[in-house]
Design an enzyme around this catalytic site. Structure first.
Site, PDB file in Angstrom:
ATOM      1  N   LYS A   1      -9.954  14.205  -6.927  1.00  0.00           N
ATOM      2  CA  LYS A   1      -9.192  14.723  -8.096  1.00  0.00           C
ATOM      3  C   LYS A   1      -8.766  16.102  -8.413  1.00  0.00           C
ATOM      4  O   LYS A   1      -7.727  16.259  -8.752  1.00  0.00           O
ATOM      5  CB  LYS A   1      -9.697  14.160  -9.315  1.00  0.00           C
ATOM      6  CG  LYS A   1      -9.899  12.502  -9.526  1.00  0.00           C
ATOM      7  CD  LYS A   1      -8.444  11.849  -9.680  1.00  0.00           C
ATOM      8  CE  LYS A   1      -8.675  10.347 -10.252  1.00  0.00           C
ATOM      9  NZ  LYS A   1      -7.376   9.759 -10.653  1.00  0.00           N
TER      10      LYS A   1
ATOM     11  N   SER B   1     -18.944  14.272  -7.910  1.00  0.00           N
ATOM     12  CA  SER B   1     -18.905  13.299  -6.701  1.00  0.00           C
ATOM     13  C   SER B   1     -17.972  13.536  -6.076  1.00  0.00           C
ATOM     14  O   SER B   1     -16.886  14.388  -6.277  1.00  0.00           O
ATOM     15  CB  SER B   1     -18.776  11.777  -7.265  1.00  0.00           C
ATOM     16  OG  SER B   1     -17.244  11.611  -7.740  1.00  0.00           O
TER      17      SER B   1
ATOM     18  N   ASP C   1       0.981  -1.267  -0.064  1.00  0.00           N
ATOM     19  CA  ASP C   1       0.040   0.053  -0.024  1.00  0.00           C
ATOM     20  C   ASP C   1       1.140   1.300   0.018  1.00  0.00           C
ATOM     21  O   ASP C   1       1.666   1.412   0.981  1.00  0.00           O
ATOM     22  CB  ASP C   1      -0.824   0.028   1.305  1.00  0.00           C
ATOM     23  CG  ASP C   1      -2.032   1.052   1.293  1.00  0.00           C
ATOM     24  OD1 ASP C   1      -1.598   2.008   0.577  1.00  0.00           O
ATOM     25  OD2 ASP C   1      -2.779   0.917   2.010  1.00  0.00           O
TER      26      ASP C   1
ATOM     27  N   THR D   1      -9.084  13.550 -14.281  1.00  0.00           N
ATOM     28  CA  THR D   1     -10.690  13.109 -14.899  1.00  0.00           C
ATOM     29  C   THR D   1     -11.041  14.214 -15.611  1.00  0.00           C
ATOM     30  O   THR D   1     -11.087  15.324 -14.961  1.00  0.00           O
ATOM     31  CB  THR D   1     -11.417  12.286 -13.726  1.00  0.00           C
ATOM     32  OG1 THR D   1     -12.812  12.314 -14.455  1.00  0.00           O
ATOM     33  CG2 THR D   1     -11.460  12.969 -12.547  1.00  0.00           C
TER      34      THR D   1
ATOM     35  N   TYR E   1     -15.520  11.472  -5.200  1.00  0.00           N
ATOM     36  CA  TYR E   1     -14.223  11.070  -5.772  1.00  0.00           C
ATOM     37  C   TYR E   1     -13.500  12.020  -6.768  1.00  0.00           C
ATOM     38  O   TYR E   1     -12.511  12.218  -6.829  1.00  0.00           O
ATOM     39  CB  TYR E   1     -14.547   9.680  -6.834  1.00  0.00           C
ATOM     40  CG  TYR E   1     -13.791   9.469  -7.948  1.00  0.00           C
ATOM     41  CD1 TYR E   1     -12.509   9.200  -7.672  1.00  0.00           C
ATOM     42  CD2 TYR E   1     -14.180   9.812  -9.036  1.00  0.00           C
ATOM     43  CE1 TYR E   1     -11.506   8.957  -9.012  1.00  0.00           C
ATOM     44  CE2 TYR E   1     -13.456   9.624 -10.387  1.00  0.00           C
ATOM     45  CZ  TYR E   1     -12.190   9.081 -10.378  1.00  0.00           C
ATOM     46  OH  TYR E   1     -11.405   9.154 -11.209  1.00  0.00           O
ATOM     47  N   HIS E   2     -14.620  12.555  -7.961  1.00  0.00           N
ATOM     48  CA  HIS E   2     -14.105  13.439  -8.790  1.00  0.00           C
ATOM     49  C   HIS E   2     -13.595  14.742  -7.916  1.00  0.00           C
ATOM     50  O   HIS E   2     -12.574  15.416  -8.368  1.00  0.00           O
ATOM     51  CB  HIS E   2     -15.089  14.047  -9.582  1.00  0.00           C
ATOM     52  CG  HIS E   2     -15.639  12.811 -10.543  1.00  0.00           C
ATOM     53  ND1 HIS E   2     -16.693  12.137 -10.262  1.00  0.00           N
ATOM     54  CD2 HIS E   2     -15.068  12.459 -11.746  1.00  0.00           C
ATOM     55  CE1 HIS E   2     -17.061  11.307 -11.428  1.00  0.00           C
ATOM     56  NE2 HIS E   2     -16.056  11.541 -12.294  1.00  0.00           N
TER      57      HIS E   2
ATOM     58  N   ARG F   1     -27.735   9.881  -9.217  1.00  0.00           N
ATOM     59  CA  ARG F   1     -26.828  11.000  -9.136  1.00  0.00           C
ATOM     60  C   ARG F   1     -27.499  12.440  -9.085  1.00  0.00           C
ATOM     61  O   ARG F   1     -28.708  12.476  -9.516  1.00  0.00           O
ATOM     62  CB  ARG F   1     -25.728  10.965 -10.308  1.00  0.00           C
ATOM     63  CG  ARG F   1     -25.290   9.504 -10.441  1.00  0.00           C
ATOM     64  CD  ARG F   1     -23.940   9.553 -11.395  1.00  0.00           C
ATOM     65  NE  ARG F   1     -23.300   8.268 -11.406  1.00  0.00           N
ATOM     66  CZ  ARG F   1     -22.212   7.930 -11.826  1.00  0.00           C
ATOM     67  NH1 ARG F   1     -21.447   9.078 -12.375  1.00  0.00           N
ATOM     68  NH2 ARG F   1     -21.501   6.948 -11.814  1.00  0.00           N
TER      69      ARG F   1
END
Lengths: 382, 382
Positions: free
Chosen positions: A185, A179, A74, A144, A181-182, A326
């Site tokens: 980024k 999101s 990891d 992304t 997650y995004h 979403r």
């Protein structure tokens, strides 16, 4: 070139290992099997179960005589990552080792916290290891296209010159992601840019659209070299999921109106983009941003394309609009500039009927292992 | 109003507890003593050692009869934070519980990672606790003017309307911070904005400039109620450090040219700003951003002000330019708009000679406990 690939077991990481190795580069791959473990925990395994990463590297060596060295561990553990940097001293590092799923990041507080910690601490550790071992090492980071969201102005390639009250400055393009997650980024890009200008590092940040496809020239050499191909709601990307739904006789799940538009690219083009970025690196003190996509499609356009090819192949494809789990704009402006990678030499594989047919053909061989329960569980943004 | 103050032991947190309590609100304070422990580890204790938080709350109750309930613990532990939210069910939460030092965040990989994890996970946990317990609870988050950096255009209040190729959209003002700590604040704002628009929460994000001063009406009621006042390189803010350097007969340490300009405010005005924000909350689905400052000064201007007042008081103040350990522009444009808090009713305490003299007088009483070694250690950005 000595290239370190982090997240080497993944959908993009494994074919990248092969792509670089095939072209004569020395490759070290690292993975912590997050995706394999999450797939078991959440009952969403890939379509085709690949041998573990060490076995896959052995198979590659059997076939080609080329060695890929693997470390399982990891990289949020800084000492582990640093020891690999010290031993290998790479010329470039490709960072695919992030938690990559928007729905995963929206499932619970714990999964949100994992996404934040994993994505930001891996990036931070790479920055520190590069600074400590070799500040010339080129960091290639997968961003992304989702960082930009769906603004009402053209999406430029990373930067925007702004004139305001008669004065001018140039900024990272303003980003507003869809999101958690995004959002991590976006946060990553800010962190990379801070350390690039502070430590004079070299970074390429690739704003990638959703990827489709399940083979490359190298993975086609042996069926055991197949990439991890997810078609589920959590880890599957849109077009890949539609094709498997079509093969399984399950309606294509269009979220809401289906006018949501995004930039897409073929897995083979991801290989080219990362490779071209590594052989033509960013300058010292530069964070070079490319929009990594080859074509824009709306969800409805992709559903129609899959239906057309699927029907021709005899699948009788249905399209079904379902309530959008979403929070996103279903009608929006979308116009992206993406010339940087073309200028480096990218030769796009566009989404033709033939490309779709080829994915259908491979998918059909594995039809019996499709888990329909994984297509849609309605992981909600609310 | 029921108000939860996170980071209640800090320079701003403790006077805020008193400010709300004095005005009849029900206050719960939480702290993990990070700053006290870091002060011991790094040999940079505050000028005046305050009793621990539970003792201070007892002293406050002795004097005023008003109760402030204290919890000692770490809010990166979600279950701990959630249990407080469930028990107290606050109307508003003030988030001061971040690692607040730029130099601390630049000292090592471990301190950088701590800053990222602490600052982002505390913010994430607050968002989840609010969503779970009471989505109407108003989150008041301390940001920093440092999120904006020093752009070559006017700094607007949080947002910027951008016209590009004939189309328009409104974005969070583009931000480019000068340290990892400041970058985590940019990342926080992105995270807050994502969840505000996804979960329809209400957030006020206060872009605060460096604060100066060491008393408020409430802390003046008893010497044991003093706020934690740092003057060291790590946790001290600029003007506070200059005054203590002057009192100690140590040259004022100007980094580089000293033309770096920032927006400042008095500790008493921080109290007003947070209070006004809480009594006039953001709307549902709104992240309301205010630039929390009352005046701009360059480093040189502040040094000259401190010298003028110090010399008048007989200190014979020297100013010394030293090599800048930070990476920052030493000559730059700086023009900030900050009308939002004035519109809510802020009545600024400007930086007069009298205000400076009052800080000198209190500081002089504690002259013997000044640790000159803490003024400058040259924590480098490189």
């Amino acid at each position: 070139m000595k290239i370190l690939i982090l997240g080497a077991d993944g959908y993009l990481g494994w074919p990248s290992c092969l792509y670089f190795s095939q072209r004569g580069h020395e490759v070290v791959g690292v993975d912590n099997y997050f995706r394999r473990n999450a797939g078991k925990e959440l009952d969403c395994k890939p379509l085709i179960q690949a041998p573990d990463l060490i076995q896959r590297a052995n198979i590659w060596e059997e076939i080609t005589g080329k060695n890929i060295k693997i470390h399982i561990g990891d990289i949020t553990d800084y000492e582990f990552l640093l020891s690999i940097f010290k031993e290998f001293n790479p010329d470039a590092v490709v960072h695919y080792a992030e938690q990559p799923s928007a729905p995963y990041s929206m499932m619970s507080r714990d999964k949100a916290a994992f996404t934040v910690q994993n994505n930001l601490i891996t990036t931070l550790n790479i920055l520190y290891a590069v600074k400590e071992v070799n500040p010339d090492c080129h960091i290639i980071k997968l961003g992304t296209m989702g960082e930009y969201g769906t603004p009402n102005i053209d999406i430029e390639e990373g930067w925007l010159e702004i004139e305001h009250k008669g004065r001018k400055d140039k900024f990272l393009y303003p980003r507003q992601a869809g999101s958690l997650y995004h959002t991590t980024k976006v946060q990553d890009t800010d962190m990379l840019w801070f350390y690039v200008r502070t430590w004079n590092l070299r970074v390429t940040d690739l704003m990638q659209g959703p990827v489709y496809g399940l083979s490359t020239e190298e993975t086609d050499l042996d069926p055991r070299l197949v990439p991890h191909f997810h078609y589920d709601e959590i880890f599957g990307t849109l077009l890949n999921r539609f094709i498997i739904q079509a093969v399984a006789g399950y309606p294509l799940t269009v979220y809401g109106k289906g006018n949501q538009t995004r930039g897409f690219l073929n897995l083979r083009d991801t290989m080219q983009c990362v490779y071209l970025s590594s052989t033509q690196p960013a300058e010292k003190g530069e964070i070079r941003i490319f929009n990594q996509m080859t074509e824009s499609f709306s969800v409805n356009q992709l559903a129609e394309k899959v239906k057309k090819v699927g029907d021709k192949l005899g699948y009788n494809v249905k399209i079904e609009s379902i309530e959008n789990p979403r929070i996103e704009k279903e009608d929006h402006y979308y116009n992206v500039n993406y010339t940087g990678l073309l200028d480096l030499g990218l030769e796009p594989h566009f989404l033709t009927d033939e490309v779709l047919e080829n994915i259908f053909v491979i998918a059909d061989k594995h039809k019996s292992s499709i888990n329909k329960d994984a297509f849609f569980r309605g992981i909600s943004w609310k």
